[in-house]
Structures are given as structure tokens and as C-alpha cells.
Design an enzyme around this catalytic site. Structure first.
Site, PDB file in Angstrom:
ATOM      1  N   ARG A 263      -6.669   0.557   4.749  1.00  0.00           N
ATOM      2  CA  ARG A 263      -6.018  -0.750   4.467  1.00  0.00           C
ATOM      3  C   ARG A 263      -6.055  -1.668   5.665  1.00  0.00           C
ATOM      4  O   ARG A 263      -5.961  -1.284   6.847  1.00  0.00           O
ATOM      5  CB  ARG A 263      -4.628  -0.425   4.081  1.00  0.00           C
ATOM      6  CG  ARG A 263      -4.493   0.243   3.151  1.00  0.00           C
ATOM      7  CD  ARG A 263      -2.764   0.394   2.389  1.00  0.00           C
ATOM      8  NE  ARG A 263      -2.897   1.306   1.190  1.00  0.00           N
ATOM      9  CZ  ARG A 263      -2.034   1.525   0.630  1.00  0.00           C
ATOM     10  NH1 ARG A 263      -0.814   1.087   0.943  1.00  0.00           N
ATOM     11  NH2 ARG A 263      -2.016   2.139  -0.483  1.00  0.00           N
ATOM     12  N   ARG A 278       2.416   2.356  10.463  1.00  0.00           N
ATOM     13  CA  ARG A 278       1.507   1.239   9.936  1.00  0.00           C
ATOM     14  C   ARG A 278       0.369   1.442  10.593  1.00  0.00           C
ATOM     15  O   ARG A 278      -0.162   1.145  11.723  1.00  0.00           O
ATOM     16  CB  ARG A 278       2.076   0.086  10.229  1.00  0.00           C
ATOM     17  CG  ARG A 278       3.544  -0.512   9.488  1.00  0.00           C
ATOM     18  CD  ARG A 278       3.784  -1.706   9.853  1.00  0.00           C
ATOM     19  NE  ARG A 278       5.473  -1.942   9.715  1.00  0.00           N
ATOM     20  CZ  ARG A 278       5.744  -2.355   8.659  1.00  0.00           C
ATOM     21  NH1 ARG A 278       5.135  -2.353   7.624  1.00  0.00           N
ATOM     22  NH2 ARG A 278       7.145  -2.646   8.269  1.00  0.00           N
ATOM     23  N   GLU A 350      10.325   3.003   3.571  1.00  0.00           N
ATOM     24  CA  GLU A 350       9.476   3.347   2.556  1.00  0.00           C
ATOM     25  C   GLU A 350       8.561   4.572   2.719  1.00  0.00           C
ATOM     26  O   GLU A 350       7.598   4.333   3.804  1.00  0.00           O
ATOM     27  CB  GLU A 350       8.682   2.208   2.095  1.00  0.00           C
ATOM     28  CG  GLU A 350       7.682   2.443   0.650  1.00  0.00           C
ATOM     29  CD  GLU A 350       7.155   1.247   0.263  1.00  0.00           C
ATOM     30  OE1 GLU A 350       7.416   0.281   0.606  1.00  0.00           O
ATOM     31  OE2 GLU A 350       5.862   1.459  -0.508  1.00  0.00           O
ATOM     32  N   SER A 353       5.863   5.077  -3.194  1.00  0.00           N
ATOM     33  CA  SER A 353       5.852   4.028  -4.120  1.00  0.00           C
ATOM     34  C   SER A 353       5.434   4.532  -5.505  1.00  0.00           C
ATOM     35  O   SER A 353       4.464   5.280  -5.562  1.00  0.00           O
ATOM     36  CB  SER A 353       4.957   2.800  -3.604  1.00  0.00           C
ATOM     37  OG  SER A 353       4.712   1.957  -4.715  1.00  0.00           O
ATOM     38  N   ARG A 392       3.308   8.673   6.801  1.00  0.00           N
ATOM     39  CA  ARG A 392       4.855   8.406   6.838  1.00  0.00           C
ATOM     40  C   ARG A 392       5.699   9.569   6.910  1.00  0.00           C
ATOM     41  O   ARG A 392       6.872   9.679   7.425  1.00  0.00           O
ATOM     42  CB  ARG A 392       5.163   7.572   5.435  1.00  0.00           C
ATOM     43  CG  ARG A 392       4.307   6.166   5.521  1.00  0.00           C
ATOM     44  CD  ARG A 392       5.316   4.843   6.135  1.00  0.00           C
ATOM     45  NE  ARG A 392       4.519   3.954   6.111  1.00  0.00           N
ATOM     46  CZ  ARG A 392       4.490   2.873   5.502  1.00  0.00           C
ATOM     47  NH1 ARG A 392       5.718   2.855   4.498  1.00  0.00           N
ATOM     48  NH2 ARG A 392       3.985   1.902   5.886  1.00  0.00           N
TER      49      ARG A 392
END
Length: 430
Positions: A263, A278, A350, A353, A392
RNA sequence: GCUGAGGUAGCCUAGCCCGGCAAGGCGCCAGCCUUGAGAGCUGGUGGCGGCAACGCCACGGGAGUUCGAAUCUCCCCCUCAGCGCCA
């Protein structure tokens, strides 16, 4: 892509639903798409009439010639048609292309149970598990712990590849793999087929699975090739059956994708700039389902349950939020996020998802369902959910399981995958 | 990367050289027949537009030639096979 038939039959309902996203741009796209559609239909009628005339004349000419009686009058009349056809057909093609381009930019219709809200601050908590206990004052950020343990190279990675990249070294790599294998085994036990998909996709299938804006913001493009690095295995899994008719007797199809994800845009920078929360590249085990339309709400709950189970077994407290209208994204009709408790940051963040994309992706991908040997008009639903994104999960484990002396205990459930490793202690610097 | 063969309806195939309403098979649906299933026989089978009658479209995509293109010309895409390179 939303259902064109629904848009024609119940435009008010579509408009009301899109309005809940509180972006006037969507309503503008919608009314423009309706205009183009109406104009296209009128134009099609006109073009069909001309084509009919041309075909009739063509048949007459062929017939006359077969009889050995060619007619100059017929030939002359036929010659006048192509000119007017050219104009009408060009207009028809242009209108159709314009309509479809507009339709591709309109987001999915929202499920009625999606709470109304402007951004993530208005997401609604629907469940919590475990106790959200604030950590001791001395807790270190996960990136610092990793460096202190000698298990990550951030500065060197930033120099070699740029910020947002990292090297993981030593036993933490085993924990990364253990997390993936643990999640994968859990899914296999629950009827999922493990899949390693392509890590790159061509543009055409990619447009079927994602928001067009992602191409500029999120995706890495391979120079000189029609290929994009995948942002999640959801994308190649959705594209797996592009253009096909799924045998409805073989639904549902449960897939567990395992991949590295890439990403470009990774969001704002905050407390944990140095670390793996991130990053431009991370590993993830993903759940993906193709099912009958009437089953998708139930599968959405199933995927959420599976994802919750991963964090329960890791003994990481979390909460589940129902993502509100302003934050739900283009493709999903409804989305749950699972947010794990980070005791040092004293915040839920988070980690999962979980989306029900209804028929939106399938329609864009040209996937239908039907009985074997027959053409189907019914469009199946697709759903996707993180099982575990190791970046994460590692971050939260490094906070949750951190000891005052800087060592890190490892979750018991990972032991079968760790070859006797039970904790992380500093390794010699290199 | 090179060479060759291909892309036709849900699937498989013919037609292409030599331009004139896209043929056949499988599957599927319905009917007949059958105790039932199957077989057999008969009919049907895709998309778009239209209230409908009906029409148009559909041969990988695009452009061109032509009154008319699956068929001829040009450009592009994709797949497969062989060769080359390669962990």
C-alpha cells in the site's frame, strides 16, 4: 457497480440510499448516469431502426443478385445509409461509455443497519471482549521494543527503501509466520480453502474489485507493465472467477487468502511512526466468501465471529464497531472493524476490517450464478474480512505481552507453531 | 524474448481460403413415453431496447474496405504449445 435495473425501476430508493453517504457528488453522478441512460436508450432505438433498414436493403440486394436481376435503385438507396448510421452509432457508443463510466464511480448501496455519521468518530461500538486495562507507565512503543530486542531494522530500511518499510530479524519472524499459520489453521477448520493468489493484477480485473481512486492513492504500479501490486489478497480472490457463472449448487465458496500486501498511502503519522503499524508492506491472512444474495448477512456475521476468535485466542482485548455511513468506503454495503486494545497508547486501534460487498464487486467483475448448464442472471454476493494482519497483530502483542524488563512473553496459542520459543529476549546486535 | 496455433452462445466445435439471415453437438428446460430413473422422441435455450407487435445486437477488442464483414485489410489485447532465459 449498482444494479442498473434497480436504478431504472426505483430511482428514488437509490437516491435516498446514496444520500446517506452525505456526499452531494454521488447524487450528481447518479442523476447524470440516469440522463445518459435515457439518452442512450433513445439513441439505440434510432440506431436500431437504421440498422433494420440497412439489413432489409442488404437482403433485397442479395436476393435481386441471386435472381440475376441487380437493381441500381436499390444500390443507390443502400449507399445513402452508412453516412447517417455513422453519426448515430458514434453518439450511441459515446452515451453508453459515458453512462458506464459514471456507474463505475457510484458507490455501493448501504445496508439499513449502517449507522449514520460523518467519520470514524461516529462509528458505533457493537461488542467488546476482554478488559481494556491501561498499561504501566514504563511500557515502550512496539517499534522501540523491537529495536531493543535486536529484531527490527527501521533506520536501515528507511535508507534502502524509504519510510514505511522495515526489516524483521530473528525470532520475531517466526512469530509472524506463527500468526499466519495459526489463523490459517483456524479458517481451514471452519471450511475455508487456503489460497496463495497472484501478488499483481492487471488493471481491468482490478477495476472490478476496488474504488477507482485507489489506483492513484493506494496502489503501486509496475513500470512498463499493465500490473499493480495487490493491496490485499481480497482483490485477486474476488477476481478469481471474473466473467464466470458460478454453479449455485457449489456455493458458498470460502477462501482463505495468504499474501503480502502493498500500500502506497498508509495514513497519518502519529505516536508509532517507527514500527510496523502503518507500513507499505505487510502479511495478511484474509477471509473471502462468494455466496447467494440472501445469505450474505449471515456470512458477514460468520466472518466477524472468525476474526474475533483469532483475537480471543491470542487473549487480546478488543471491541467491534459498526462503521458509519461517512466511513464505510465505496465498495462495502456494511462494514465491521475490530479494534484491539493497545494498553500503552490506552486506545483501541483497527486490526480487522470485515465487509459485506453484496453484489457490487460481482457485478463489476461480471460474475453471475446459476445452475450447471444454464445462464444465470442472479449476481452472487462477496464478503471479505481480515483474519490476521501480522503487522498490526505483532504491534498489539508487543504492547500487550511486554514485561517490565523489556522481554516479551508470547501468546500460548502460538506455541505449536514456534518450535519451543516462549518469549522474546534480546538477541546480539549485528 | 522468439516461433507457431488459437479466441464463435453456459461448455465444445463447424463456417473463414472464395463476403450475403451463424450450422452442429453437449449441457440445461418443457412435453411425450416410462412403475420410477435413465434412454428415446419432439420442441425450446444468450444479451440489449421496446407496454407490445417486434427489432437490434452477439464470432477477443478497435479501425478500415463494402449496399452488406465471423469471413478481406491494418492495429491492439489475451490464451495455449514449442524454443530461449530463469529461482
Amino acid at each position: 457497480m449498482i444494479d442498473l435495473e434497480l436504478l431504472r425501476k426505483e430511482p428514488a430508493r437509490v437516491e435516498e440510499n446514496l444520500g446517506r453517504r452525505r456526499n452531494p457528488e454521488y447524487l450528481r453522478l447518479l442523476s447524470e448516469a440516469r440522463e445518459k441512460d435515457a439518452a442512450w436508450r433513445a439513441c439505440l432505438l434510432e440506431a436500431d431502426g437504421l440498422r433494420r433498414k440497412r439489413n432489409e436493403l442488404g437482403r433485397a440486394i442479395a436476393g435481386a443478385r441471386t435472381r440475376g436481376d441487380p437493381s441500381e435503385t436499390l444500390d443507390a438507396e443502400a449507399k445513402s445509409i452508412p453516412q447517417s448510421m455513422k453519426e448515430v452509432e458514434a453518439r450511441e457508443a459515446q452515451l453508453l461509455a459515458a453512462r458506464d463510466a459514471l456507474l463505475l464511480r457510484i458507490p455501493n448501496l448501504l445496508d439499513d443497519s449502517v449507522p449514520f455519521g460523518k467519520d470514524d468518530s461516529e462509528n458505533v461500538v457493537v461488542a467488546t471482549w476482554g478488559e481494556a486495562v491501561a498499561g504501566a507507565p514504563g511500557l515502550k512503543p512496539h517499534g522501540e521494543i523491537l529495536e531493543a530486542l535486536g529484531m527490527a531494522e527501521f533506520d536501515r530500511a528507511h535508507r534502502s527503501s524509504g519510510s514505511g518499510f522495515y526489516y524483521l530479524k530473528g525470532p520475531i519472524v517466526l512469530v509472524d509466520f506463527a500468526l499466519q499459520r495459526f489463523a490459517l489453521d483456524l479458517l481451514i477448520e471452519r471450511g475455508f480453502t487456503p489460497v496463495v493468489p497472484p501478488y499483481m493484477l492487471r488493471r481491468a480485473p482490478y477495476e472490478g474489485v476496488t474504488d477507482l481512486a485507489d489506483f492513484e492513492n493506494v496502489m503501486y504500479k509496475v513500470e512498463g507493465e499493465d500490473l499493480y501490486l495487490i493491496a490485499t489478497s481480497e482483490h485477486p480472490l474476488a477476481a478469481l472467477y471474473r466473467g464466470e457463472i458460478l454453479d449455485e449448487d457449489r456455493l458458498p465458496i470460502r477462501l482463505a487468502g495468504v499474501s503480502t500486501n502493498f500500500r502506497k498511502e498508509i495514513g497519518g503519522h502519529g505516536v508509532d511512526q517507527k514500527g510496523v503499524f502503518r507500513v507499505h508492506q505487510f502479511q495478511k491472512v484474509e477471509q473471502f466468501v462468494f455466496c447467494r444474495p440472501e445469505q450474505s448477512a449471515a456470512f458477514h456475521e460468520e466472518l466477524r465471529t472468525n476474526a474475533e476468535e483469532v483475537f480471543r485466542r491470542l487473549k487480546v482485548p478488543y471491541r467491534v464497531v459498526n462503521v458509519c455511513t461517512g466511513d464505510v468506503g465505496t465498495v462495502a454495503a456494511k462494514k465491521y472493524d475490530i479494534e484491539a486494545w493497545f494498553p500503552r497508547q490506552k486506545a483501541y486501534r483497527e486490526v480487522v476490517s470485515c465487509s459485506n460487498c453484496t453484489d457490487y464487486q460481482s457485478r463489476r467483475l461480471g460474475i453471475r450464478m446459476g445452475k450447471a448448464g444454464r445462464t444465470g442472471k442472479v449476481v452472487p454476493h462477496t464478503l471479505n474480512s481480515t483474519a490476521v494482519a501480522t503487522s498490526r497483530a505483532l504491534a498489539v502483542i508487543l504492547e500487550q505481552y511486554q514485561r517490565p524488563d523489556g522481554s516479551v512473553q508470547l501468546p500460548e496459542v502460538l506455541r505449536p507453531y514456534l518450535g519451543g520459543l516462549r518469549e522474546l529476549t534480546p538477541v546480539a546486535a549485528s
